[in-house]
Design an enzyme around this catalytic site. Structure first.
Site, PDB file in Angstrom:
ATOM      1  N   PHE B  13       0.853  -1.190   0.000  1.00  6.97           N
ATOM      2  CA  PHE B  13       0.000   0.000   0.000  1.00  6.97           C
ATOM      3  C   PHE B  13       0.888   1.239   0.000  1.00  6.97           C
ATOM      4  CE2 PHE B  13       0.445  -2.156   4.005  1.00  6.97           C
ATOM      5  CZ  PHE B  13       1.082  -1.207   4.776  1.00  6.97           C
ATOM      6  N   CYS B  14       0.257   2.385  -0.203  1.00  2.90           N
ATOM      7  CA  CYS B  14       0.964   3.659  -0.316  1.00  2.90           C
ATOM      8  C   CYS B  14       1.828   3.903   0.926  1.00  2.90           C
ATOM      9  CB  CYS B  14      -0.061   4.782  -0.450  1.00  2.90           C
ATOM     10  SG  CYS B  14       0.663   6.397  -0.729  1.00  2.90           S
ATOM     11  N   PRO B  15       3.098   4.302   0.841  1.00  3.73           N
ATOM     12  CA  PRO B  15       3.857   4.622  -0.375  1.00  3.73           C
ATOM     13  C   PRO B  15       4.678   3.450  -0.909  1.00  3.73           C
ATOM     14  CG  PRO B  15       5.111   5.336   1.512  1.00  3.73           C
ATOM     15  CD  PRO B  15       3.878   4.623   2.050  1.00  3.73           C
ATOM     16  N   ASP B  40      -3.528  -0.382  -5.055  1.00  3.77           N
ATOM     17  CA  ASP B  40      -3.800   0.744  -4.170  1.00  3.77           C
ATOM     18  C   ASP B  40      -4.150   1.981  -5.003  1.00  3.77           C
ATOM     19  OD1 ASP B  40      -3.605   2.301  -1.684  1.00  3.77           O
ATOM     20  OD2 ASP B  40      -1.833   3.148  -2.650  1.00  3.77           O
TER      21      ASP B  40
END
Lengths: 130, 76
Positions: B13-15, B40
């Site tokens: 997931f981010c980042p 994501d």
């Protein structure tokens, strides 16, 4: 390219993590990044704190962060330091005040500096206070 | 366009996907085409922003069934 200075004052894990992510992505874009760690933001890098993961935070977010496979702020900063123009400075005042030596901290700092040196370094930088 | 490298970051997931792309860009040669797969949504928007600022070429963002393919050409 620009220059970003991050004043890392808080030792709360969520702030350390956010600051390191911003520092890392900014440096990957060619920005010059200076991180100045002071107060609890400096103590977060102490060897015993790192070893016990005893950062000043608690709750759902922090447990999730430690359990996730997202690299922790220390690794994010180390990786950026190795590859980009990012430097990390330790505040000499805190070391003096608590009678600590830079060897009490993990090996990540470029130099121990005082506030006057830092101010001179960041004269032309955007400053984030975290 | 054939990709030189595919990064499957669908579990991340981010980042995370962006960080993996940054690493790959460092390692690859100029002209290489790198493709990131991400489930994501934040990354699907964030990665093109980074690519633009970093001076690389965004070949495209392609929506697959439950993930995005973000294709990037290293320009410098």
């Amino acid at each position: 390219m620009g220059k970003i200075a991050i004043l890392l004052v808080s030792g709360e894990l969520e702030k350390l993590q956010s600051a390191s992510t911003i520092a890392s992505v900014a440096s990957s874009l060619g920005e010059e990044v200076l991180v100045f760690a002071t107060m609890y933001g400096l103590l977060a890098f102490k060897k015993d704190v790192v070893e016990k993961k005893s950062w000043k935070s608690y709750g759902e977010l922090v447990e999730g962060l430690i359990e996730s496979d997202l690299p922790l702020f220390l690794d994010v900063l180390k990786e950026a330091k190795t590859n980009e123009n990012l430097k990390i400075y330790a505040c000499s005042m805190v070391l003096g005040m608590l009678n600590l030596s830079i060897t009490d901290f993990i090996d990540i700092f470029d130099e121990v500096v005082g506030v006057a040196t830092f101010l001179e370094m960041v004269e032309d930088a955007k400053i984030l206070f975290i | 366009m054939k990709s030189d490298r595919v990064i499957d970051a669908r579990e991340s997931f981010c980042p995370g996907p962006l960080m993996e792309l940054i690493k790959a860009i460092r390692e690859e040669n100029v002209g290489s085409v790198i493709e990131v797969w991400s489930s994501d949504e934040g990354s699907a928007r964030d990665i093109p922003e980074w690519v633009k600022k970093a001076g690389h070429e965004l070949v495209g963002v392609f929506k697959e069934s439950d993930y995005w393919r973000i294709v990037v050409k290293k320009k410098r």
